[in-house]
Design a protein around this motif. Structure first.
Motif, PDB file in Angstrom:
ATOM      1  N   GLU A   1      23.879 105.471  22.266  1.00  0.00           N
ATOM      2  CA  GLU A   1      24.271 104.590  21.143  1.00  0.00           C
ATOM      3  C   GLU A   1      23.096 103.500  20.996  1.00  0.00           C
ATOM      4  OE1 GLU A   1      25.456 103.106  17.565  1.00  0.00           O
ATOM      5  OE2 GLU A   1      26.233 104.768  18.433  1.00  0.00           O
ATOM      6  N   ARG A   2      22.559 103.025  22.070  1.00  0.00           N
ATOM      7  CA  ARG A   2      21.462 102.276  22.229  1.00  0.00           C
ATOM      8  C   ARG A   2      20.258 102.771  22.057  1.00  0.00           C
ATOM      9  NH1 ARG A   2      18.848  98.696  20.392  1.00  0.00           N
ATOM     10  NH2 ARG A   2      17.588  97.211  21.683  1.00  0.00           N
ATOM     11  N   LEU A   3      20.071 103.941  22.228  1.00  0.00           N
ATOM     12  CA  LEU A   3      18.756 104.822  21.786  1.00  0.00           C
ATOM     13  C   LEU A   3      18.708 105.101  20.401  1.00  0.00           C
ATOM     14  CD1 LEU A   3      18.625 107.270  24.892  1.00  0.00           C
ATOM     15  CD2 LEU A   3      16.889 105.591  24.215  1.00  0.00           C
ATOM     16  N   ALA A   4      19.835 105.283  19.820  1.00  0.00           N
ATOM     17  CA  ALA A   4      20.152 105.345  18.306  1.00  0.00           C
ATOM     18  C   ALA A   4      19.878 103.947  17.491  1.00  0.00           C
ATOM     19  CB  ALA A   4      21.501 105.914  17.832  1.00  0.00           C
TER      20      ALA A   4
ATOM     21  N   ALA B   1      19.673 114.171  24.055  1.00  0.00           N
ATOM     22  CA  ALA B   1      19.733 114.727  25.454  1.00  0.00           C
ATOM     23  C   ALA B   1      20.902 113.839  26.282  1.00  0.00           C
ATOM     24  CB  ALA B   1      18.536 114.735  26.280  1.00  0.00           C
ATOM     25  N   THR B   2      20.923 112.729  25.862  1.00  0.00           N
ATOM     26  CA  THR B   2      22.101 111.581  26.621  1.00  0.00           C
ATOM     27  C   THR B   2      23.238 111.888  26.102  1.00  0.00           C
ATOM     28  OG1 THR B   2      20.214 110.076  26.778  1.00  0.00           O
ATOM     29  CG2 THR B   2      22.568 109.341  27.272  1.00  0.00           C
ATOM     30  N   HIS B   3      23.419 112.242  24.872  1.00  0.00           N
ATOM     31  CA  HIS B   3      24.749 112.792  24.085  1.00  0.00           C
ATOM     32  C   HIS B   3      25.249 114.187  24.511  1.00  0.00           C
ATOM     33  CE1 HIS B   3      28.005 112.906  21.128  1.00  0.00           C
ATOM     34  NE2 HIS B   3      27.350 113.916  20.904  1.00  0.00           N
TER      35      HIS B   3
ATOM     36  N   ASP C   1      30.898 107.943  29.652  1.00  0.00           N
ATOM     37  CA  ASP C   1      31.230 106.800  28.871  1.00  0.00           C
ATOM     38  C   ASP C   1      29.897 105.807  28.875  1.00  0.00           C
ATOM     39  OD1 ASP C   1      33.598 107.421  28.013  1.00  0.00           O
ATOM     40  OD2 ASP C   1      34.573 106.193  29.303  1.00  0.00           O
ATOM     41  N   GLN C   2      29.284 105.801  29.974  1.00  0.00           N
ATOM     42  CA  GLN C   2      28.023 104.962  30.053  1.00  0.00           C
ATOM     43  C   GLN C   2      26.879 105.721  29.529  1.00  0.00           C
ATOM     44  OE1 GLN C   2      27.409 104.435  34.325  1.00  0.00           O
ATOM     45  NE2 GLN C   2      29.248 102.855  34.442  1.00  0.00           N
ATOM     46  N   LEU C   3      26.841 107.097  29.490  1.00  0.00           N
ATOM     47  CA  LEU C   3      25.919 107.833  28.895  1.00  0.00           C
ATOM     48  C   LEU C   3      26.082 107.710  27.194  1.00  0.00           C
ATOM     49  CD1 LEU C   3      25.967 111.066  31.084  1.00  0.00           C
ATOM     50  CD2 LEU C   3      23.738 109.393  30.786  1.00  0.00           C
TER      51      LEU C   3
END
Length: 71
Positions: free
Chosen positions: A17-20, A53-55, A10-12
């Motif tokens: 989302e923040r990176l988007a 990558a995070t997703h 969930d944190q990832l």
């Protein structure tokens, strides 16, 4: 342990989302400034790659703790 992994996933997702959002801000800033520099374009591409990558990492973690049919 599974709950911790799910929480990390969930944190990832939140980080992705923040990176988007950051990627969109970079693109909007480039348009507003008419900035076509390679450095800015490379930064946006790097942020987008990090988001993907995070997703992907979040999806891998979720798949690892997903209950199987035998459970």
């Amino acid at each position: 342990m599974n709950d911790e992994i799910a929480e990390l996933a969930d944190q990832l997702d939140a980080a992705a989302e923040r990176l988007a959002e950051l990627s969109i801000e970079l693109l909007q800033g480039a348009l507003a400034d008419a900035d076509t520099s390679q450095a800015r374009a490379q930064l946006e591409r790097s942020v987008t790659r990090a988001r993907r990558a995070t997703h992907k990492a979040a999806a891998i973690l979720r798949a690892a703790v997903r209950p199987t049919v035998d459970d």
